[in-house]
Design a protein around this motif. Structure first.
Motif, PDB file in Angstrom:
ATOM      1  N   ALA A  79       0.856  -1.179   0.082  1.00  0.00           N
ATOM      2  CA  ALA A  79       0.123   0.034  -0.089  1.00  0.00           C
ATOM      3  C   ALA A  79       0.934   1.181  -0.015  1.00  0.00           C
ATOM      4  O   ALA A  79       1.616   1.133   0.716  1.00  0.00           O
ATOM      5  N   ILE A  80       0.681   2.210  -0.856  1.00  0.00           N
ATOM      6  CA  ILE A  80       1.213   3.239  -0.804  1.00  0.00           C
ATOM      7  C   ILE A  80       0.544   4.704  -0.405  1.00  0.00           C
ATOM      8  O   ILE A  80      -0.648   4.569  -0.860  1.00  0.00           O
ATOM      9  N   ILE A  81       0.652   5.294   0.736  1.00  0.00           N
ATOM     10  CA  ILE A  81      -0.147   6.161   1.052  1.00  0.00           C
ATOM     11  C   ILE A  81       0.704   7.666   0.753  1.00  0.00           C
ATOM     12  O   ILE A  81       1.642   8.034   1.292  1.00  0.00           O
ATOM     13  N   ASP A  82      -0.171   8.333   0.007  1.00  0.00           N
ATOM     14  CA  ASP A  82       0.416   9.968  -0.402  1.00  0.00           C
ATOM     15  C   ASP A  82      -0.357  10.968   0.070  1.00  0.00           C
ATOM     16  O   ASP A  82      -1.242  11.298  -0.835  1.00  0.00           O
ATOM     17  N   SER A  83      -0.100  11.551   0.991  1.00  0.00           N
ATOM     18  CA  SER A  83       0.842  11.269   1.663  1.00  0.00           C
ATOM     19  C   SER A  83       0.437  11.222   3.449  1.00  0.00           C
ATOM     20  O   SER A  83      -0.640  11.295   3.504  1.00  0.00           O
ATOM     21  N   ILE A  84       1.373  10.743   4.407  1.00  0.00           N
ATOM     22  CA  ILE A  84       0.938  10.690   5.692  1.00  0.00           C
ATOM     23  C   ILE A  84       0.434  11.871   6.510  1.00  0.00           C
ATOM     24  O   ILE A  84      -0.272  11.739   7.408  1.00  0.00           O
ATOM     25  N   GLN A  85       0.856  13.004   5.796  1.00  0.00           N
ATOM     26  CA  GLN A  85       0.288  14.206   6.444  1.00  0.00           C
ATOM     27  C   GLN A  85      -1.116  14.675   6.261  1.00  0.00           C
ATOM     28  O   GLN A  85      -1.647  15.259   6.861  1.00  0.00           O
ATOM     29  N   THR A  86      -1.763  13.843   5.151  1.00  0.00           N
ATOM     30  CA  THR A  86      -3.322  14.133   4.928  1.00  0.00           C
ATOM     31  C   THR A  86      -4.083  13.086   5.794  1.00  0.00           C
ATOM     32  O   THR A  86      -5.174  13.373   5.660  1.00  0.00           O
ATOM     33  N   VAL A  87      -3.475  12.011   6.005  1.00  0.00           N
ATOM     34  CA  VAL A  87      -4.430  11.178   6.823  1.00  0.00           C
ATOM     35  C   VAL A  87      -4.651  11.498   8.143  1.00  0.00           C
ATOM     36  O   VAL A  87      -3.555  12.192   8.901  1.00  0.00           O
ATOM     37  N   TRP A  88      -6.004  11.312   8.367  1.00  0.00           N
ATOM     38  CA  TRP A  88      -6.429  11.688   9.886  1.00  0.00           C
ATOM     39  C   TRP A  88      -7.461  10.693  10.586  1.00  0.00           C
ATOM     40  O   TRP A  88      -8.104  10.143   9.946  1.00  0.00           O
ATOM     41  N   SER A  89      -6.981  10.507  11.839  1.00  0.00           N
ATOM     42  CA  SER A  89      -7.896   9.641  12.522  1.00  0.00           C
ATOM     43  C   SER A  89      -9.048  10.568  13.418  1.00  0.00           C
ATOM     44  O   SER A  89      -8.491  11.459  14.320  1.00  0.00           O
ATOM     45  N   ASP A  90     -10.284  10.094  13.530  1.00  0.00           N
ATOM     46  CA  ASP A  90     -11.393  10.833  14.339  1.00  0.00           C
ATOM     47  C   ASP A  90     -11.003  10.350  15.896  1.00  0.00           C
ATOM     48  O   ASP A  90     -11.567  10.918  16.546  1.00  0.00           O
ATOM     49  N   THR A  91      -9.995   9.326  16.274  1.00  0.00           N
ATOM     50  CA  THR A  91      -9.866   8.933  17.469  1.00  0.00           C
ATOM     51  C   THR A  91      -8.895   9.987  18.343  1.00  0.00           C
ATOM     52  O   THR A  91      -8.824  10.115  19.625  1.00  0.00           O
ATOM     53  N   VAL A  92      -8.244  11.091  17.346  1.00  0.00           N
ATOM     54  CA  VAL A  92      -7.313  12.195  17.827  1.00  0.00           C
ATOM     55  C   VAL A  92      -7.783  13.440  17.735  1.00  0.00           C
ATOM     56  O   VAL A  92      -8.289  13.549  16.336  1.00  0.00           O
ATOM     57  N   SER A  93      -8.146  14.173  18.686  1.00  0.00           N
ATOM     58  CA  SER A  93      -8.557  15.436  18.614  1.00  0.00           C
ATOM     59  C   SER A  93      -7.885  16.687  17.751  1.00  0.00           C
ATOM     60  O   SER A  93      -8.640  17.456  17.210  1.00  0.00           O
ATOM     61  N   SER A  94      -6.723  16.486  17.574  1.00  0.00           N
ATOM     62  CA  SER A  94      -6.024  17.620  17.136  1.00  0.00           C
ATOM     63  C   SER A  94      -6.118  17.504  15.711  1.00  0.00           C
ATOM     64  O   SER A  94      -6.672  16.713  14.923  1.00  0.00           O
ATOM     65  N   ALA A  95      -5.729  18.656  14.669  1.00  0.00           N
ATOM     66  CA  ALA A  95      -5.925  18.989  13.217  1.00  0.00           C
ATOM     67  C   ALA A  95      -5.226  17.846  12.533  1.00  0.00           C
ATOM     68  O   ALA A  95      -4.173  17.562  13.073  1.00  0.00           O
ATOM     69  N   PRO A  96      -5.726  17.715  11.454  1.00  0.00           N
ATOM     70  CA  PRO A  96      -4.968  16.880  10.454  1.00  0.00           C
ATOM     71  C   PRO A  96      -3.474  17.572  10.184  1.00  0.00           C
ATOM     72  O   PRO A  96      -3.574  18.872  10.038  1.00  0.00           O
ATOM     73  N   GLY A  97      -2.607  16.779  10.009  1.00  0.00           N
ATOM     74  CA  GLY A  97      -1.254  17.279   9.793  1.00  0.00           C
ATOM     75  C   GLY A  97      -0.505  17.564  10.995  1.00  0.00           C
ATOM     76  O   GLY A  97       0.700  17.951  11.053  1.00  0.00           O
ATOM     77  N   SER A  98      -1.170  17.595  12.113  1.00  0.00           N
ATOM     78  CA  SER A  98      -0.347  17.931  13.468  1.00  0.00           C
ATOM     79  C   SER A  98       0.397  16.632  13.656  1.00  0.00           C
ATOM     80  O   SER A  98       0.226  15.703  13.293  1.00  0.00           O
ATOM     81  N   VAL A  99       1.296  16.936  14.627  1.00  0.00           N
ATOM     82  CA  VAL A  99       2.420  15.968  15.085  1.00  0.00           C
ATOM     83  C   VAL A  99       1.533  14.729  15.517  1.00  0.00           C
ATOM     84  O   VAL A  99       1.839  13.548  15.118  1.00  0.00           O
ATOM     85  N   THR A 100       0.518  14.807  16.437  1.00  0.00           N
ATOM     86  CA  THR A 100       0.044  13.914  17.070  1.00  0.00           C
ATOM     87  C   THR A 100      -0.868  13.029  15.942  1.00  0.00           C
ATOM     88  O   THR A 100      -0.762  11.989  15.873  1.00  0.00           O
ATOM     89  N   GLN A 101      -1.428  13.455  15.068  1.00  0.00           N
ATOM     90  CA  GLN A 101      -1.958  13.124  14.007  1.00  0.00           C
ATOM     91  C   GLN A 101      -1.448  12.200  13.140  1.00  0.00           C
ATOM     92  O   GLN A 101      -1.614  10.950  12.726  1.00  0.00           O
ATOM     93  N   VAL A 102      -0.153  12.738  12.705  1.00  0.00           N
ATOM     94  CA  VAL A 102       0.722  12.102  11.858  1.00  0.00           C
ATOM     95  C   VAL A 102       1.273  10.798  12.518  1.00  0.00           C
ATOM     96  O   VAL A 102       1.250   9.830  11.817  1.00  0.00           O
ATOM     97  N   ARG A 103       1.650  10.975  13.687  1.00  0.00           N
ATOM     98  CA  ARG A 103       2.315  10.030  14.527  1.00  0.00           C
ATOM     99  C   ARG A 103       1.137   8.727  14.487  1.00  0.00           C
ATOM    100  O   ARG A 103       1.568   7.706  14.496  1.00  0.00           O
TER     101      ARG A 103
END
Ligand code: TYD
Ligand code: MG
Length: 472
Positions: free
Chosen positions: A165-189
């Motif tokens: 699987a190729i994910i382009d890019s990791i910075q655009t992926v977000w999870s609704d279990t994390v409250s911070s904004a997409p692209g933030s350190v917490t989301q990216v991690r």
């Protein structure tokens, strides 16, 4: 519970106990953000878990299965092909060609029999299809989706069961279990963590793209480097067509390996003979130009080092360097002055590695010194000579690893002389080697120290230590 290191630099991932305007680890401004916890954990009272099953070091398992892309430059950087169940990060500046590289790689792997899914969060599926058409990749059985929601992505991967699987890019992926904004350190991690553990669990290889970011609103790829097996950076200068894919970390192969590509109108093309490419633009020998015989990863690579030395206007003299380490340049200048009596005070010094290449080997010291001296004395170096060798603070020249490989590459490209420090093992082999062995190497001029080197190449002139001035 004590809360430690609650601030993090979004550019380099360094943690800080308190907020400040500048990150003292990487020097970036306004990149420090509050660090939110990824997982809440079991709380203050830790209950007993079950005992782990321990095994011996010996294993009967076969080494990990690898799939070759059929693109040598890419396979080499991966450590000899793509490893199943591995997580790979491909970082690089925006616009450098990461999406192009990975779309081409996806097509190659798919044609080689892997089931490949390309998930784009940066572009629409239509845009990727248009690019595939331009690159002539539409025949390849790559599956494409435009998505950014981590849940959707994981569900899709679960039902489709791809090999890659190729994910382009990791910075655009977000999870609704994390409250911070997409692209933030917490989301990216969080996204990288979920994708990596999914890859390990399901035996899927996962390539994640990460943009190097200059400002602090989006986390850079460095914040996930420690989670993945392999970290590749795609480097290059937008003004040059050359692109270098460099392994910074690899659990499955040597780090520091490079793959060289050229950006063409039809995507990225492999460069099989990078030395010829990096020397192609070099004309007749000019003052300030030296050819360095380097090693990148497991391969020899010849490149041109250029220097310009000019009288500085009143005030601080400039030291500007592109493609090499500024601290190392300062050291070479100091050693030239202290040990060989060649001063650069009052002179602006510019150093450039041609072709947008970046080198970090101390073996380039002697070629750098030669380029600087040649520029300062306005005398060209012998046209058919290559140089390599490390310079110590005492002014002595030190042998470097893999001399023979460097010499052979130089001879192959038509260089007849090599100016290098004495290499005891080489001399022993030369005396026992056959004439054919000797014919495969250029003539060697051994230099013991910097003063002797200056003397041999430029002769001594009275008043060398005087700073030339345009006033008189
Ligand atoms: P891209 O892969 O979109 O970069 P990234 O994903 O790293 O942001 O590449 C964008 C650049 O590449 C763009 O400036 C145009 C250039 N390019 C070519 O020169 N030839 C090509 O065939 C393609 C597809 C792109
Ligand atoms: Mg892209």
């Amino acid at each position: 519970m004590a809360k430690d290191a609650s601030f993090i630099c979004t550019a380099c991932g360094a943690t800080h106990a308190k907020w400040s305007g500048q990150c003292d680890a990487c020097g970036a401004w306004n990149t420090i953000k509050e660090n939110e916890a990824i997982s809440t954990g079991p709380g203050p009272r830790v209950t007993r878990g079950s005992a782990l099953t321990l095994t011996d070091l010996a294993t009967t398992e076969a080494p990990p299965a690898r799939t070759h892309a059929g693109v040598d430059e890419l396979d080499r950087v991966l450590g000899g092909g793509l490893v199943a169940a591995s997580a790979i990060l491909v970082g690089g500046d925006p616009g450098i060609g990461k999406s192009t590289l990975l779309l081409q790689a996806a097509a190659r792997f798919a044609r080689g029999g892997l089931k490949v899914i390309y998930i784009t969060g940066e572009e629409s599926a239509g845009q990727v299809q248009m690019r595939a058409q331009r690159l002539g990749l539409t025949e390849s059985p790559v599956k494409l989706a435009a998505a950014t929601d981590l849940r959707d992505i994981l569900t899709t991967l679960e039902t489709e069961k791809p090999d890659l699987a190729i994910i382009d890019s990791i910075q655009t992926v977000w999870s609704d279990t994390v409250s911070s904004a997409p692209g933030s350190v917490t989301q990216v991690r969080a996204a990288a963590h979920e994708l990596t553990s999914f890859a390990k669990r399901r035996g899927m290889a996962c390539i994640m793209v990460g943009h190097v970011t200059k400002e602090g609103t989006i986390a850079g790829p460095r914040v996930v480097e420690h989670m993945v097996d392999t970290v590749l950076y795609f480097e290059g200068d937008r003004g040059h067509p050359f692109r270098i894919l460099r392994a910074h970390k690899n659990r499955f192969g040597p780090a520091d390996e490079i793959g060289v590509f050229e950006m063409t109108g039809r995507g990225l093309a492999e460069v099989k003979n990078p030395s010829a490419l990096f020397l192609a633009e070099r004309g007749a020998a000019t003052p300030g130009s030296a050819v360095f015989a380097g090693i990148e990863g497991t391969r020899p690579l010849l490149c041109e080092i250029q220097a310009l030395v000019s009288p500085a206007p009143a005030g601080q003299a400039r030291r500007s360097v592109v493609g090499w380490d500024g601290g190392r340049l300062a050291m070479i200048l100091a050693v030239l002055e202290a040990r060989a009596g060649v001063a650069f005070a009052g002179l602006d010094v510019y150093l450039n590695v041609a072709g947008g290449l970046r080198i970090s080997e101390p073996a380039a010291d002697l070629a750098v010194a030669a380029a600087l001296l040649s520029a300062r004395e306005d005398t060209a170096l012998p046209e058919s000579a290559v140089l390599f060798g490390e310079i110590s603070l005492s002014g002595a020249l030190r042998p470097v690893a893999q001399s023979e490989m460097r010499l052979k590459e130089a001879k192959k490209l038509g260089f007849t002389t090599a100016i290098i420090p004495p290499v005891p093992s080489r001399r022993a082999r030369m005396s026992t080697g056959t004439p054919a062995d000797r014919a495969a190497l250029p003539e060697v001029r051994e230099m013991h120290d910097l003063a002797g080197f200056v003397e041999a190449l430029f002769g001594t002139e009275p008043g060398r230590t005087q700073v030339p001035s345009d006033q008189d």
